[in-house]
Design a protein around this motif. Structure first.
Motif, PDB file in Angstrom:
ATOM      1  N   SER A  12       0.825  -1.206   0.000  1.00 13.75           N
ATOM      2  CA  SER A  12       0.000   0.000   0.000  1.00 13.75           C
ATOM      3  C   SER A  12       0.860   1.257   0.000  1.00 13.75           C
ATOM      4  N   PHE A  13       2.075   1.183   0.547  1.00 12.89           N
ATOM      5  CA  PHE A  13       2.995   2.315   0.517  1.00 12.89           C
ATOM      6  C   PHE A  13       3.910   2.284  -0.707  1.00 12.89           C
ATOM      7  N   GLY A  14       3.752   1.253  -1.558  1.00 10.35           N
ATOM      8  CA  GLY A  14       4.569   1.176  -2.764  1.00 10.35           C
ATOM      9  C   GLY A  14       6.022   0.864  -2.492  1.00 10.35           C
ATOM     10  N   ASP A  15       6.302   0.063  -1.427  1.00  4.55           N
ATOM     11  CA  ASP A  15       7.698  -0.255  -1.090  1.00  4.55           C
ATOM     12  C   ASP A  15       8.418  -0.959  -2.228  1.00  4.55           C
ATOM     13  N   PHE A  16       7.668  -1.733  -3.021  1.00 10.61           N
ATOM     14  CA  PHE A  16       8.312  -2.481  -4.114  1.00 10.61           C
ATOM     15  C   PHE A  16       8.784  -1.550  -5.225  1.00 10.61           C
ATOM     16  N   ASN A  17       8.399  -0.292  -5.177  1.00  7.63           N
ATOM     17  CA  ASN A  17       8.883   0.689  -6.151  1.00  7.63           C
ATOM     18  C   ASN A  17       9.855   1.690  -5.529  1.00  7.63           C
ATOM     19  N   LYS A  18      10.253   1.449  -4.272  1.00  7.60           N
ATOM     20  CA  LYS A  18      11.164   2.351  -3.563  1.00  7.60           C
ATOM     21  C   LYS A  18      12.533   1.700  -3.392  1.00  7.60           C
ATOM     22  N   VAL A  19      13.569   2.515  -3.472  1.00  5.02           N
ATOM     23  CA  VAL A  19      14.934   2.044  -3.203  1.00  5.02           C
ATOM     24  C   VAL A  19      15.305   2.542  -1.812  1.00  5.02           C
ATOM     25  N   GLY A  20      15.519   1.613  -0.887  1.00  2.41           N
ATOM     26  CA  GLY A  20      15.803   2.001   0.492  1.00  2.41           C
ATOM     27  C   GLY A  20      16.189   0.806   1.334  1.00  2.41           C
ATOM     28  N   PHE A  21      15.860   0.877   2.631  1.00  2.00           N
ATOM     29  CA  PHE A  21      16.228  -0.161   3.591  1.00  2.00           C
ATOM     30  C   PHE A  21      15.005  -0.545   4.414  1.00  2.00           C
ATOM     31  N   ASP A  22      14.990  -1.841   4.865  1.00  2.00           N
ATOM     32  CA  ASP A  22      14.175  -2.168   6.015  1.00  2.00           C
ATOM     33  C   ASP A  22      15.131  -2.284   7.212  1.00  2.00           C
ATOM     34  N   CYS A  23      14.614  -2.659   8.400  1.00  2.00           N
ATOM     35  CA  CYS A  23      15.439  -2.561   9.607  1.00  2.00           C
ATOM     36  C   CYS A  23      16.660  -3.480   9.544  1.00  2.00           C
ATOM     37  N   SER A  24      16.468  -4.753   9.142  1.00  2.00           N
ATOM     38  CA  SER A  24      17.603  -5.676   9.110  1.00  2.00           C
ATOM     39  C   SER A  24      18.531  -5.376   7.936  1.00  2.00           C
ATOM     40  N   GLY A  25      17.975  -4.848   6.827  1.00  2.00           N
ATOM     41  CA  GLY A  25      18.826  -4.456   5.694  1.00  2.00           C
ATOM     42  C   GLY A  25      19.767  -3.330   6.056  1.00  2.00           C
ATOM     43  N   LEU A  26      19.307  -2.373   6.900  1.00  2.00           N
ATOM     44  CA  LEU A  26      20.169  -1.266   7.334  1.00  2.00           C
ATOM     45  C   LEU A  26      21.333  -1.787   8.178  1.00  2.00           C
ATOM     46  N   MET A  27      21.071  -2.803   9.025  1.00  2.00           N
ATOM     47  CA  MET A  27      22.149  -3.385   9.844  1.00  2.00           C
ATOM     48  C   MET A  27      23.179  -4.095   8.947  1.00  2.00           C
ATOM     49  N   ILE A  28      22.695  -4.787   7.896  1.00  2.00           N
ATOM     50  CA  ILE A  28      23.618  -5.464   6.972  1.00  2.00           C
ATOM     51  C   ILE A  28      24.587  -4.453   6.383  1.00  2.00           C
ATOM     52  N   TYR A  29      24.070  -3.306   5.931  1.00  2.00           N
ATOM     53  CA  TYR A  29      24.914  -2.296   5.277  1.00  2.00           C
ATOM     54  C   TYR A  29      25.878  -1.669   6.284  1.00  2.00           C
ATOM     55  N   ALA A  30      25.398  -1.354   7.512  1.00  2.00           N
ATOM     56  CA  ALA A  30      26.244  -0.678   8.493  1.00  2.00           C
ATOM     57  C   ALA A  30      27.444  -1.548   8.874  1.00  2.00           C
ATOM     58  N   PHE A  31      27.210  -2.837   9.160  1.00  2.51           N
ATOM     59  CA  PHE A  31      28.299  -3.688   9.639  1.00  2.51           C
ATOM     60  C   PHE A  31      29.177  -4.206   8.506  1.00  2.51           C
ATOM     61  N   ALA A  32      28.709  -4.122   7.266  1.00  4.23           N
ATOM     62  CA  ALA A  32      29.564  -4.512   6.145  1.00  4.23           C
ATOM     63  C   ALA A  32      30.783  -3.595   6.053  1.00  4.23           C
ATOM     64  N   GLY A  33      30.692  -2.404   6.620  1.00  5.21           N
ATOM     65  CA  GLY A  33      31.815  -1.473   6.578  1.00  5.21           C
ATOM     66  C   GLY A  33      33.030  -1.959   7.351  1.00  5.21           C
ATOM     67  N   VAL A  34      32.851  -2.905   8.280  1.00  5.52           N
ATOM     68  CA  VAL A  34      33.994  -3.460   9.016  1.00  5.52           C
ATOM     69  C   VAL A  34      34.159  -4.945   8.690  1.00  5.52           C
ATOM     70  N   GLY A  35      33.597  -5.372   7.571  1.00  2.00           N
ATOM     71  CA  GLY A  35      33.811  -6.745   7.108  1.00  2.00           C
ATOM     72  C   GLY A  35      32.926  -7.779   7.756  1.00  2.00           C
ATOM     73  N   ILE A  36      31.829  -7.377   8.395  1.00  2.00           N
ATOM     74  CA  ILE A  36      30.920  -8.322   9.044  1.00  2.00           C
ATOM     75  C   ILE A  36      29.707  -8.527   8.143  1.00  2.00           C
ATOM     76  N   SER A  37      29.407  -9.805   7.829  1.00  2.00           N
ATOM     77  CA  SER A  37      28.276 -10.139   6.964  1.00  2.00           C
ATOM     78  C   SER A  37      27.138 -10.654   7.830  1.00  2.00           C
ATOM     79  N   LEU A  38      25.951 -10.069   7.675  1.00  4.18           N
ATOM     80  CA  LEU A  38      24.776 -10.451   8.458  1.00  4.18           C
ATOM     81  C   LEU A  38      23.674 -10.980   7.538  1.00  4.18           C
ATOM     82  N   PRO A  39      22.845 -11.941   8.026  1.00  2.95           N
ATOM     83  CA  PRO A  39      21.691 -12.406   7.240  1.00  2.95           C
ATOM     84  C   PRO A  39      20.564 -11.379   7.289  1.00  2.95           C
TER      85      PRO A  39
END
Length: 458
Positions: free
Chosen positions: A359-386
């Motif tokens: 209903s908010f059109g998320d499938f047409n938006k480029v962004g993050f959900d909560c766990s996706g934001l954590m994946i990106y933040a910790f990738a900066g120090v070489g940590i890979s998260l599911p």
């Protein structure tokens, strides 16, 4: 001259005690209605919060189902590759056996037709003696035994390969079953989101109706209070007028009495003068008139109160690795929330959830959900998260939430199945909250937090 009483204005309306009592009864009834509706709104808010938590849990359940489905599909692909290799090896073994059998058949036909078998006398022509004949017979037996052994080994190899092929096909069947089950769970999770979202929308509509009823009741309460205040104001105005009237009447009566006394005194004086004149006497009479004056006071001005100074916000510090994680996450502030969005390289296109995200059109938006934001933040120090909060909850060192430090992950919901955020210190956290929102810094919410935070970087 005789005194004159001050003029009194005409009387204002004077509502009866019954009118005021009825107004107060209406106020009491409206207060009860508003209080009941306020309680219903609070209950509806609690229900909405619970339903919103359930939706968050089910949305993360879909994330988990997607991860499990991907793992199952990879297992299917791997098993399929093993089956293909096994079947190719089985075909190769069959080809080798067919060739060996053909060579054996050619040898047998040649021996029979040309006399080159072990029993043929031509094999012993040219022998130099008995020992030479025995040697040639031994050679012929060895050649026959060797071909038989080769054929048996090939048959054994084909049997073993057939067993491996059977095991590979069985493994692929199990992988296919796991993939089918994962696909079914994904569908069930998506259906659960739809059901939860429907309940949430119904509760939101019910809350809106209750709030409308509350606002209407509040308007009636305000009107009733205004009415009572108006009636009471009219009563007060009438009492003030009546006091003024009584004071004016008393002043008029006093003035009339004074005037009567003055006239009586004048009449008495006239009678006395007449009597004196009648007796030939003219006494001198002096009349003194006293007047009083009064004064007034001046009220003191109220003292001025100085406002209190506002508190200053404290500074925050952290280690180099932790600051890298936080800086990487903070660099995405303001990006839209997109359910299913975000990976180690940055924001990605969201995915459908069959409910609010759509209903908010998320499938047409480029962004993050909560766990996706954590994946990106910790990738900066070489940590890979599911890409699932429940798996991220067990990815690092769990510490009591009361002891969390800057850079720790904060989780919400049963078994961390609802939400995740990054603790910044000083009661603040970085999060991608929900559809329709953005990546932002929020105050830490303690309600619904798990017993442990997760520390990925010391």
């Amino acid at each position: 001259m005789p005194g004159t009483a001050a003029a009194v204005p005409p009387p204002p309306p004077n509502p009866s005690d019954t009118d005021i009592a009825n107004g107060n009864a209406q106020v009491s009834e409206s207060v009860s209605q508003v209080g009941d509706l306020i309680n219903q709104v609070a209950s509806a808010n609690q229900q909405l919060s619970r339903l919103d938590d359930e939706v968050a849990i089910k949305r993360e359940g879909v994330n988990k189902a997607l991860v499990d489905l991907q793992i199952a599909r990879e297992a299917v692909d791997a098993a399929g590759g093993v089956v293909a290799e096994s079947q190719q090896a089985l075909r190769d073994a069959g080809t080798q056996i067919e060739r060996a059998q053909q060579r054996f058949t050619d040898y047998a036909v040649a021996s029979y037709t040309k006399g080159r078998n072990v029993a043929s006398l031509s094999s012993f022509f040219g022998a130099t003696g008995p020992d030479d004949v025995l040697d040639r017979a031994q050679v012929m037996r060895l050649l026959s035994a060797s071909q038989k052994a080769v054929l048996e080994n090939l048959q054994r190899a084909r049997t073993e390969q057939a067993n491996r092929d059977s095991a590979a096909r069985e493994a692929k069947q199990r992988a296919d079953a796991a993939a089918s089950e994962a696909e079914s769970k994904k569908s069930e999770a998506e259906q659960a989101i739809t059901v939860a979202r429907t309940a949430l929308q119904e509760q939101a509509s019910r809350k809106a109706q209750i709030e409308a009823d509350r606002n209407s009741a509040q308007a009636r309460l305000d009107a009733a209070r205004d009415s009572v205040a108006g009636l009471q104001g009219q009563r007060d105005a009438y009492i003030t007028w009546d006091n003024q009237r009584q004071a004016a009447e008393a002043a008029a009566a006093a003035a009339a009495a004074a005037e009567a006394a003055r006239r009586a005194a004048e009449d008495q004086s006239a009678r006395e003068r007449a009597a004196e004149l009648a007796n030939g006497q003219r006494p001198h009479t002096q009349i003194d008139e006293d007047s009083d004056s009064g004064g007034g006071g001046t009220a003191a001005a109220p003292a001025q109160v100085k406002p209190k100074p506002k508190p200053m916000a404290p500074a925050v510090t952290g280690g180099a690795a932790i600051e890298t994680v936080i800086d990487r996450g903070m660099s995405q502030l303001g990006l839209p929330y997109a359910w299913g969005g975000g990976n180690e390289n940055g924001p990605t296109l969201g995915i459908r959830d069959g409910g609010v995200a759509d209903s908010f059109g998320d499938f047409n938006k480029v962004g993050f959900d909560c766990s996706g934001l954590m994946i990106y933040a910790f990738a900066g120090v070489g940590i890979s998260l599911p890409h699932y909060t429940g798996y991220q909850y067990t990815a690092g060192t769990q510490v009591p939430s009361s002891e969390m430090r800057r850079g720790d992950m904060i989780f919400y919901g049963p078994n961390a199945s609802q939400h995740v955020a990054l603790y910044l210190g000083n009661g603040q956290m970085l999060e991608a909250p929900q559809s329709g929102s953005i990546v932002k810094v929020s105050p830490v919410r303690w309600d619904g937090m798990t017993a442990y935070a997760v520390r990925m970087v010391s």
